[in-house]
Design a protein around this motif. Sequence first.
Motif, PDB file in Angstrom:
ATOM      1  N   GLU A 118     -53.752 -21.578  78.834  1.00 25.25           N
ATOM      2  CA  GLU A 118     -53.963 -20.450  79.748  1.00 25.25           C
ATOM      3  C   GLU A 118     -54.835 -20.862  80.945  1.00 25.25           C
ATOM      4  OE1 GLU A 118     -55.546 -17.205  77.502  1.00 25.25           O
ATOM      5  OE2 GLU A 118     -56.763 -16.601  79.224  1.00 25.25           O
TER       6      GLU A 118
ATOM      7  N   ILE B 128     -52.850 -23.008  83.245  1.00 22.75           N
ATOM      8  CA  ILE B 128     -51.940 -22.215  84.090  1.00 22.75           C
ATOM      9  C   ILE B 128     -52.720 -21.537  85.215  1.00 22.75           C
ATOM     10  CG2 ILE B 128     -50.591 -20.071  84.096  1.00 22.75           C
ATOM     11  CD1 ILE B 128     -49.116 -21.110  81.725  1.00 22.75           C
ATOM     12  N   ALA B 129     -53.891 -20.982  84.841  1.00 25.95           N
ATOM     13  CA  ALA B 129     -54.720 -20.330  85.863  1.00 25.95           C
ATOM     14  C   ALA B 129     -55.054 -21.336  86.965  1.00 25.95           C
ATOM     15  CB  ALA B 129     -55.995 -19.780  85.233  1.00 25.95           C
ATOM     16  N   LYS B 130     -55.357 -22.542  86.561  1.00 23.08           N
ATOM     17  CA  LYS B 130     -55.698 -23.560  87.549  1.00 23.08           C
ATOM     18  C   LYS B 130     -54.455 -23.970  88.355  1.00 23.08           C
ATOM     19  CE  LYS B 130     -58.908 -27.250  88.041  1.00 23.08           C
ATOM     20  NZ  LYS B 130     -59.484 -28.441  87.463  1.00 23.08           N
ATOM     21  N   ALA B 131     -53.322 -24.072  87.639  1.00 23.90           N
ATOM     22  CA  ALA B 131     -52.089 -24.486  88.307  1.00 23.90           C
ATOM     23  C   ALA B 131     -51.704 -23.506  89.410  1.00 23.90           C
ATOM     24  CB  ALA B 131     -50.965 -24.594  87.286  1.00 23.90           C
ATOM     25  N   ILE B 132     -51.878 -22.234  89.172  1.00 28.83           N
ATOM     26  CA  ILE B 132     -51.429 -21.249  90.169  1.00 28.83           C
ATOM     27  C   ILE B 132     -52.437 -21.070  91.305  1.00 28.83           C
ATOM     28  CG2 ILE B 132     -49.964 -20.028  88.518  1.00 28.83           C
ATOM     29  CD1 ILE B 132     -52.060 -17.789  88.468  1.00 28.83           C
ATOM     30  N   GLY B 133     -53.538 -21.836  91.253  1.00 30.70           N
ATOM     31  CA  GLY B 133     -54.427 -21.840  92.415  1.00 30.70           C
ATOM     32  C   GLY B 133     -55.852 -21.380  92.179  1.00 30.70           C
ATOM     33  N   THR B 134     -56.247 -21.208  90.923  1.00 32.31           N
ATOM     34  CA  THR B 134     -57.640 -20.828  90.661  1.00 32.31           C
ATOM     35  C   THR B 134     -58.521 -22.048  90.904  1.00 32.31           C
ATOM     36  OG1 THR B 134     -56.794 -19.392  88.934  1.00 32.31           O
ATOM     37  CG2 THR B 134     -59.168 -19.745  88.973  1.00 32.31           C
ATOM     38  N   ARG B 135     -59.563 -21.852  91.672  1.00 33.73           N
ATOM     39  CA  ARG B 135     -60.451 -22.979  91.987  1.00 33.73           C
ATOM     40  C   ARG B 135     -61.249 -23.407  90.751  1.00 33.73           C
ATOM     41  NH1 ARG B 135     -63.418 -22.102  97.782  1.00 33.73           N
ATOM     42  NH2 ARG B 135     -61.602 -22.419  99.092  1.00 33.73           N
ATOM     43  N   PRO B 136     -61.621 -24.692  90.671  1.00 38.88           N
ATOM     44  CA  PRO B 136     -62.417 -25.161  89.522  1.00 38.88           C
ATOM     45  C   PRO B 136     -63.715 -24.373  89.352  1.00 38.88           C
ATOM     46  CG  PRO B 136     -61.623 -27.020  90.809  1.00 38.88           C
ATOM     47  CD  PRO B 136     -61.242 -25.795  91.565  1.00 38.88           C
TER      48      PRO B 136
ATOM     49  N   PHE C  49     -64.284 -21.322  89.995  1.00 38.11           N
ATOM     50  CA  PHE C  49     -64.009 -20.010  89.408  1.00 38.11           C
ATOM     51  C   PHE C  49     -63.895 -20.130  87.894  1.00 38.11           C
ATOM     52  CE2 PHE C  49     -61.396 -16.481  88.035  1.00 38.11           C
ATOM     53  CZ  PHE C  49     -61.773 -15.424  88.850  1.00 38.11           C
TER      54      PHE C  49
ATOM     55  N   PRO D 295     -54.389 -29.658  85.043  1.00 35.82           N
ATOM     56  CA  PRO D 295     -53.313 -28.758  84.615  1.00 35.82           C
ATOM     57  C   PRO D 295     -52.138 -29.466  83.955  1.00 35.82           C
ATOM     58  CG  PRO D 295     -54.013 -28.220  86.838  1.00 35.82           C
ATOM     59  CD  PRO D 295     -54.730 -29.464  86.455  1.00 35.82           C
TER      60      PRO D 295
END
Lengths: 228, 407
Positions: free
Chosen positions: B297, B300-308, B310, B399
């Motif tokens: 999870e 995926i959050a990181k893959a879709i563009g969540t910054r490290p 965050f 990711p």
Amino acid sequence: MSIVIETQNLRRCYGRGVTLVAAVNGISVSIEQGEFTAIIGPSGSGKSTLLNLIGGLDQPDEGRVLLQGQDIAGMTGNAISDFRRDHIGFIFQAYNLIPVLSAHENIEYIMLLQGVPKLNRQARVLEMLGLVGLKGLGHRRPAELSGGQQQRVAVARAMASKPDIILADEPTANLDSKTGAELLDLMRQLNAELGLTFLFSTHDQMIMARAQRLVHIKDGVVEQDEVR
Amino acid sequence: MLLVQLAFRNLFRNGRRTFLTCLLITSSLVVMILMDGLILGMLGVMVGGITQTLEGEAQIYKSGFRDRFDSTLYLASPESILTVLEEDATLTAYAPRVIVPAVIGSSYNTLGGMVYGVDPEKEIATSRLRQALIEGEYLTNNPRGLLMGRLMAEKLEIGIGDRVVLTASAVDNNELVQGLFRVSGIIEFGPKELDESFVFIPIGAAQALFHLGDGLHQIALRFKDFQDANRSDLALAREIQEEGVEFKGWLALQPSVGAMLEMTSYATLIIGVVLFLFASLGVVNSIFMSIYERLYELAIAKAIGTRPAFIGGLILLEAFALAVISCGIGLPIAFCLMTYFAANGLPLGGTMEFSGVVLPGRLYPELVWYQFVQFPLYVILLTVVAAIYPALFAARIAPARSLQKAL
């Protein structure tokens, strides 16, 4: 048609010494705006690795990945995160969604990261839910949705950020054939109506049947590039 | 807002794990508060035992007197000092004393000991002399009355009304002087040293017997705040300072108590650190478990563009929320336990003597505000610090690799 993605002599190896394997071995391919393309090949052929390199999820050992002319191969940290957020939509095989957020919140999440104002976000979430046929189900959490519905939410989330391309890695792998076909029809429809660019990595016959272009990969190299 | 929402929802995804981690943090906080309260209570008993039994919280005496209890070193004209003491607002009481080593004899036996000439009224507010009376009567205006420790009375084989002869050297000419007194009361302080060596007579009788005139050997003081006695900037100490007169607070009078206090604070610190170290390891373990559980999870959050940052912030916020919830549970529990034990005491299994102080059979923890403010803050801070490593780990999730590994 303009080129959305272009890879130039892309190479990615795993292991070292005698165990060194080139998963992607000098692939050059370009995807144009509005294409519905599938990268196909047997397991271990390097299709998922190629998709990861194109999506900026992995770093190539050699070569370049140009997205709208910008090289993303050397990007790291926040730069690559922001780039993925703004330019690439992802749909994975399964468990795409954040379980503690509702379908509505999952779609809204990426726009929150983008800093889209609340009113615009709400309107776009409703629009996306309508497009994927989940109107009225936005309040449900992933566990309260079927596999097919979850993948539809993933498609909606991928579209919500208005990306240049949507990368889908085996999106139907965990779905029954009927649900998988419905999902693919939906994506094909969105491709045709909205001009969204889709790039799949798959060995699913249903996707192959619907794709306009098939890029055959074997042992990390493009074996055949078939445009229908 | 999204970060807070996610953090709280994530916490309650695995209720059992969150509960167990909370239990660990809560227990550490409660134990820490209780332990600090008990140590404070014990120190209070020990310091109180030393300062309130007889010593006082501070003493004024002629320089050198306390080194050998040389009775020739006395305050010959203490009137000006007594006037200052009478007017000082920081004091609650003071007691002038004459202290002379003497031979104490009965019809059956003789013993060496210390004769304290005391002002019976002033001692009531300064020492525990009045409370220590177990038999007979407290000192009155009778100039021949004498209070004697229980153990000394047993050794001299005497009781109430029996005669006692005090023999000592007069302080002015070193001539032998003798005085006849009658035992009016038997006292028991607790510490053996006090109960087998000390006798108390009225101060006027002592001054007359030992040829002291108005002279005093010691003035014991009690303060409104007992810590004032150790203040280096105490106005009273400056005021009474004159040639050959010494003023000393209880820490200077009893350096061993100071060492004990220092040792106790180190011990508390060490126990606290060990306690929180274990709790921190538990927190780290729990957070890592939650990260591994959500690896796909998070990837995926990181893959879709969540910054490290965050992702890292989310983990830290989860730890912060965990600590806040734990403190929210732990503080009322600690308060109830502290209130209960402060009222009823914690049984120690009988009285015991330690460093010349008698510890009662029950220990009463001391409830202080900082235990309920500082300790929770430490817990929250340490929990968040403990979560830094897992947060960095989560922020650095690759990711592609994590998606592959988790499937």
